[in-house]
Design a protein around this motif. Structure first.
Motif, short mmCIF file in Angstrom:
data_model
loop_
_atom_site.label_atom_id
_atom_site.label_comp_id
_atom_site.label_asym_id
_atom_site.label_seq_id
_atom_site.Cartn_x
_atom_site.Cartn_y
_atom_site.Cartn_z
N ILE A 193 0.84 -1.22 -0.12
CA ILE A 193 0.10 -0.01 0.05
C ILE A 193 0.86 1.10 0.05
CG2 ILE A 193 -1.81 1.31 1.26
CD1 ILE A 193 -2.33 -1.38 2.70
N LYS A 194 0.86 2.14 -1.02
CA LYS A 194 1.44 3.29 -1.24
C LYS A 194 0.90 4.36 -0.63
CE LYS A 194 3.63 1.99 -5.70
NZ LYS A 194 3.61 2.54 -7.24
N PHE A 195 1.11 4.51 0.98
CA PHE A 195 0.78 5.71 1.54
C PHE A 195 1.67 6.04 2.46
CE2 PHE A 195 -2.76 7.31 4.72
CZ PHE A 195 -3.71 7.77 3.69
N PRO A 196 1.52 7.54 3.09
CA PRO A 196 2.72 8.19 3.48
C PRO A 196 3.21 7.75 4.82
CG PRO A 196 1.20 9.81 2.64
CD PRO A 196 0.37 8.35 2.50
N THR A 197 2.15 6.91 5.60
CA THR A 197 2.42 6.31 6.82
C THR A 197 1.41 5.03 6.91
OG1 THR A 197 2.81 6.63 9.32
CG2 THR A 197 0.90 7.93 8.32
N HIS A 198 1.97 4.04 7.79
CA HIS A 198 1.07 2.91 7.85
C HIS A 198 0.84 2.92 9.49
CE1 HIS A 198 1.84 0.32 4.17
NE2 HIS A 198 1.59 1.40 3.84
N ASN A 199 1.34 3.81 10.18
CA ASN A 199 1.03 4.11 11.51
C ASN A 199 -0.25 4.41 12.00
OD1 ASN A 199 1.43 5.08 14.38
ND2 ASN A 199 3.28 4.86 14.10
N LEU A 200 -1.14 3.50 12.52
CA LEU A 200 -2.28 3.92 12.99
C LEU A 200 -2.61 5.04 13.91
CD1 LEU A 200 -3.88 0.20 12.87
CD2 LEU A 200 -4.62 2.27 11.50
N VAL A 219 -0.68 7.66 14.20
CA VAL A 219 -0.55 8.82 13.45
C VAL A 219 -1.72 9.00 12.57
CG1 VAL A 219 0.74 10.27 11.73
CG2 VAL A 219 1.99 8.78 13.18
N LEU A 220 -2.36 8.09 11.75
CA LEU A 220 -3.34 8.19 11.28
C LEU A 220 -4.68 8.74 12.05
CD1 LEU A 220 -3.13 5.22 8.79
CD2 LEU A 220 -2.77 7.43 8.14
N ARG A 221 -4.76 7.90 13.16
CA ARG A 221 -6.00 8.53 14.20
C ARG A 221 -5.93 9.74 14.59
NH1 ARG A 221 -8.29 4.84 18.83
NH2 ARG A 221 -10.34 5.83 18.96
N PHE A 222 -4.38 10.43 14.83
CA PHE A 222 -4.23 11.73 15.12
C PHE A 222 -4.78 12.43 14.00
CE2 PHE A 222 -1.60 15.54 14.96
CZ PHE A 222 -2.01 16.27 16.20
N THR A 263 -7.95 15.20 14.49
CA THR A 263 -7.86 16.84 14.18
C THR A 263 -8.30 17.32 12.96
OG1 THR A 263 -5.75 16.47 12.79
CG2 THR A 263 -5.21 16.83 15.32
N GLY A 264 -9.14 16.46 12.05
CA GLY A 264 -9.80 17.04 10.99
C GLY A 264 -8.92 17.06 9.66
N LEU A 265 -7.63 16.81 9.94
CA LEU A 265 -6.82 17.02 8.71
C LEU A 265 -6.78 15.98 7.69
CD1 LEU A 265 -4.19 18.37 7.47
CD2 LEU A 265 -2.58 16.97 8.63
N THR A 266 -7.41 14.58 8.03
CA THR A 266 -7.62 13.72 6.87
C THR A 266 -8.67 14.03 5.88
OG1 THR A 266 -6.98 11.71 8.61
CG2 THR A 266 -8.33 11.31 6.71
N GLN A 267 -9.79 14.73 6.45
CA GLN A 267 -11.09 14.93 5.59
C GLN A 267 -11.08 16.62 5.33
OE1 GLN A 267 -13.51 13.10 8.44
NE2 GLN A 267 -14.37 12.21 6.72
N PHE A 287 -4.69 -1.15 7.72
CA PHE A 287 -3.33 -1.32 8.11
C PHE A 287 -3.02 -1.91 9.47
CE2 PHE A 287 -3.74 3.15 5.91
CZ PHE A 287 -2.66 2.70 4.88
N ALA A 288 -4.11 -2.40 10.18
CA ALA A 288 -4.07 -3.12 11.30
C ALA A 288 -3.47 -4.37 11.01
CB ALA A 288 -5.27 -3.34 11.93
N LYS A 289 -2.42 -5.13 11.69
CA LYS A 289 -1.65 -6.09 11.58
C LYS A 289 -2.57 -7.33 11.78
CE LYS A 289 2.01 -4.00 10.64
NZ LYS A 289 2.63 -3.71 9.10
#
Length: 229
Positions: free
Chosen positions: A102-109, A111-114, A118-122, A166-168
């Motif tokens: 998966i080509k994504f800037p981070t796979h760290n959940l 970080v993704l949840r943060f 914060t609303g940045l994802t959307q 991304f969850a293992k």
């Protein structure tokens, strides 16, 4: 009970992603799975992963080894876990059996949840950034539509999808019956294993539907599916 072909869509998509593909496949009992509806029905309390989603769908639809799953992107990742649980045949389109593809800037959940909280994802900023970086004229309009859809989805549903991605999970011991991939795909890297190469990008099933359908017809035709006529 008739044999069925389940259609599982990808991240921020819905079952309409298969609208160009299904008419090119043999008539059958196609079952489009809308993951937004399924998560609302399921309402998992704790964290989720692809194997748990596969288990839920297996239970909900009573999926067996007699069924077939066609999955696009995240849907193919769920599909291979359905095969792990049931032995169902699985066709993966623009997807993976190794999450590192998966080509994504981070796979760290975390970080993704943060970012999500914060609303940045959307955010309009990130939507604009991703759209400007998108390299394929052919599917730009569809990609923009999906980004717009994502901004309208609940944060909970986005989080459930991110975990599914991304969850293992426990290692797979099965492989898909068919892999279909465009080498230019900038969202998921091509498999290391043998695959059917098609033109286009991540959305080849929409813009090159006939070429995607061709190998799937062979797989379906070779299965002992009693309700295809």
């Amino acid at each position: 009970m008739p044999d069925r072909i389940f259609l599982i869509h990808g991240y921020v998509e819905d079952p309409t992603i298969f609208d160009k593909l299904v008419p090119l496949l043999p008539p059958a009992d196609y079952v489009p799975v809308n993951l937004a509806d399924e998560f609302l029905r399921w309402q998992p309390i704790n964290s989720v992963d692809a194997r748990q989603v596969a288990q839920y769908l297996t239970n909900q639809y009573k999926i067996t080894a007699e069924d077939t799953v066609i999955g696009h992107s995240m849907g193919g990742w769920i599909g291979i876990h359905i095969k792990q649980l049931t032995g169902a045949a699985v066709v993966q389109i623009s997807t993976w059996t190794d999450q590192e593809k998966i080509k994504f800037p981070t796979h760290n959940l975390s970080v993704l949840r943060f970012f999500l909280k914060t609303g940045l994802t959307q955010s309009r900023f990130l939507t604009s950034f991703f759209l400007k970086q998108y390299p394929f004229d052919e599917s730009t309009e569809l990609y923009a539509h999906l980004l717009d859809n994502a901004n309208k989805m609940s944060r909970l549903y986005i989080w459930q999808q991110l975990q599914t991605l991304f969850a293992k999970v426990s290692p797979l011991t099965v492989q898909p019956d068919l892999r279909i991939h465009a080498r230019a795909d900038n969202i998921v890297a091509p498999p290391d294993e043998t695959f059917v190469e098609v033109p286009g990008d991540h959305f080849s099933l929409v813009f090159h539907a006939e070429l995607v359908a061709e190998p799937i017809r062979t797989i379906i035709g070779n299965r002992p599916i009693t309700d295809i006529w």
